[in-house]
Design a protein around this motif. Sequence first.
Motif, PDB file in Angstrom:
ATOM      1  N   GLU A   1       0.831  -1.195   0.000  1.00 26.65           N
ATOM      2  CA  GLU A   1       0.000   0.000   0.000  1.00 26.65           C
ATOM      3  C   GLU A   1       0.867   1.248   0.000  1.00 26.65           C
ATOM      4  OE1 GLU A   1      -3.316   0.048  -0.384  1.00 26.65           O
ATOM      5  OE2 GLU A   1      -3.147  -2.115  -0.570  1.00 26.65           O
ATOM      6  N   GLY A   2       0.321   2.355  -0.451  1.00 24.78           N
ATOM      7  CA  GLY A   2       1.048   3.608  -0.556  1.00 24.78           C
ATOM      8  C   GLY A   2       1.628   4.075   0.765  1.00 24.78           C
ATOM      9  N   VAL A   3       0.853   3.946   1.842  1.00 23.77           N
ATOM     10  CA  VAL A   3       1.316   4.388   3.160  1.00 23.77           C
ATOM     11  C   VAL A   3       2.512   3.546   3.600  1.00 23.77           C
ATOM     12  CG1 VAL A   3       0.651   4.606   5.583  1.00 23.77           C
ATOM     13  CG2 VAL A   3      -0.990   5.180   3.798  1.00 23.77           C
ATOM     14  N   ASP A   4       2.408   2.227   3.413  1.00 19.39           N
ATOM     15  CA  ASP A   4       3.503   1.331   3.783  1.00 19.39           C
ATOM     16  C   ASP A   4       4.750   1.625   2.957  1.00 19.39           C
ATOM     17  OD1 ASP A   4       1.884   0.079   5.628  1.00 19.39           O
ATOM     18  OD2 ASP A   4       1.311  -1.542   4.262  1.00 19.39           O
ATOM     19  N   GLN A   5       4.552   1.879   1.666  1.00 19.88           N
ATOM     20  CA  GLN A   5       5.686   2.157   0.797  1.00 19.88           C
ATOM     21  C   GLN A   5       6.364   3.466   1.198  1.00 19.88           C
ATOM     22  OE1 GLN A   5       6.952   0.000  -1.566  1.00 19.88           O
ATOM     23  NE2 GLN A   5       8.651   1.429  -1.450  1.00 19.88           N
ATOM     24  N   ARG A   6       5.578   4.482   1.537  1.00 25.72           N
ATOM     25  CA  ARG A   6       6.163   5.754   1.976  1.00 25.72           C
ATOM     26  C   ARG A   6       6.946   5.562   3.266  1.00 25.72           C
ATOM     27  NH1 ARG A   6       1.559   7.833  -0.469  1.00 25.72           N
ATOM     28  NH2 ARG A   6       0.280   7.725   1.396  1.00 25.72           N
ATOM     29  N   ALA A   7       6.434   4.693   4.169  1.00 28.31           N
ATOM     30  CA  ALA A   7       7.145   4.418   5.419  1.00 28.31           C
ATOM     31  C   ALA A   7       8.472   3.720   5.122  1.00 28.31           C
ATOM     32  CB  ALA A   7       6.289   3.558   6.343  1.00 28.31           C
ATOM     33  N   ARG A   8       8.451   2.763   4.196  1.00 30.16           N
ATOM     34  CA  ARG A   8       9.685   2.066   3.820  1.00 30.16           C
ATOM     35  C   ARG A   8      10.684   3.026   3.181  1.00 30.16           C
ATOM     36  NH1 ARG A   8       7.724  -3.617   1.027  1.00 30.16           N
ATOM     37  NH2 ARG A   8       6.680  -4.457   2.851  1.00 30.16           N
ATOM     38  N   ASP A   9      10.181   3.896   2.298  1.00 32.66           N
ATOM     39  CA  ASP A   9      11.054   4.874   1.660  1.00 32.66           C
ATOM     40  C   ASP A   9      11.654   5.822   2.688  1.00 32.66           C
ATOM     41  OD1 ASP A   9      10.517   3.757  -0.806  1.00 32.66           O
ATOM     42  OD2 ASP A   9       9.007   5.262  -1.370  1.00 32.66           O
ATOM     43  N   GLY A  10      10.838   6.236   3.661  1.00 31.58           N
ATOM     44  CA  GLY A  10      11.332   7.126   4.713  1.00 31.58           C
ATOM     45  C   GLY A  10      12.405   6.457   5.552  1.00 31.58           C
ATOM     46  N   GLU A  11      12.181   5.179   5.869  1.00 31.41           N
ATOM     47  CA  GLU A  11      13.170   4.426   6.647  1.00 31.41           C
ATOM     48  C   GLU A  11      14.469   4.264   5.852  1.00 31.41           C
ATOM     49  OE1 GLU A  11      13.601  -0.035   8.460  1.00 31.41           O
ATOM     50  OE2 GLU A  11      11.617   0.882   8.497  1.00 31.41           O
ATOM     51  N   ALA A  12      14.335   3.953   4.575  1.00 36.56           N
ATOM     52  CA  ALA A  12      15.520   3.805   3.722  1.00 36.56           C
ATOM     53  C   ALA A  12      16.275   5.123   3.634  1.00 36.56           C
ATOM     54  CB  ALA A  12      15.105   3.330   2.327  1.00 36.56           C
ATOM     55  N   ARG A  13      15.529   6.220   3.507  1.00 33.84           N
ATOM     56  CA  ARG A  13      16.168   7.538   3.430  1.00 33.84           C
ATOM     57  C   ARG A  13      16.927   7.841   4.714  1.00 33.84           C
ATOM     58  NH1 ARG A  13      16.212  11.807   0.417  1.00 33.84           N
ATOM     59  NH2 ARG A  13      14.560  11.135  -0.963  1.00 33.84           N
ATOM     60  N   SER A  14      16.321   7.547   5.881  1.00 36.60           N
ATOM     61  CA  SER A  14      17.006   7.858   7.143  1.00 36.60           C
ATOM     62  C   SER A  14      18.259   6.995   7.317  1.00 36.60           C
ATOM     63  CB  SER A  14      16.056   7.689   8.334  1.00 36.60           C
ATOM     64  OG  SER A  14      15.637   6.352   8.452  1.00 36.60           O
ATOM     65  N   VAL A  15      18.199   5.741   6.908  1.00 31.72           N
ATOM     66  CA  VAL A  15      19.382   4.870   6.986  1.00 31.72           C
ATOM     67  C   VAL A  15      20.480   5.399   6.073  1.00 31.72           C
ATOM     68  CG1 VAL A  15      20.246   2.569   6.402  1.00 31.72           C
ATOM     69  CG2 VAL A  15      18.133   2.797   7.710  1.00 31.72           C
TER      70      VAL A  15
END
Length: 169
Positions: free
Chosen positions: A86-100
């Motif tokens: 889902e879009g919300v889950d994907q945005r959360a994953r992208d945000g986590e990847a960005r912070s890492v």
Amino acid sequence: MKTASLIFLAGSLLAVAVPATSQERVWRCGNEYTNNSTIAQQKGCKVMEGGNVTVVQGSGMPAAKSSGGGGGSSAARAPAGSPRVEGVDQRARDGEARSVLEAELKKAEARQAELQKEYNNGEPEKQGSEGRNYQKYLDRVAEMKAELARNESDIAGIRRELGRLPVKQ
């Protein structure tokens, strides 16, 4: 009688083996290959000679793209067997990847600053026995230069990956 049966057996094996190894003609038309002589003559193709050519039969057309009920979206599609996110889950994953990646970038940049300070524009301080063994000093300087280059490459790679991620919202 044994010789006659051996000759018959060898002859029959040879008769079976020859058609299996023979190959029909294959023509090369630029980057395409065909075994259809009429197409080859129309396009002015050249016969492939010498060596074996493996031909995979196909329809000549690329595999049909899946037509998913919607319009022609240019967005990248996930492989067929992968689960839908889902879009919300994907945005959360992208945000986590960005912070890492941002944390890794900060560490790499700090390491680069430390290496540059130690490298001292190619003239680091001599350590221990390097005063007497100049080659040892030169080897360490070369190692430091290579490590600086590797770290710079790492930083560039992390920045590239960050650039591939969607912009924060």
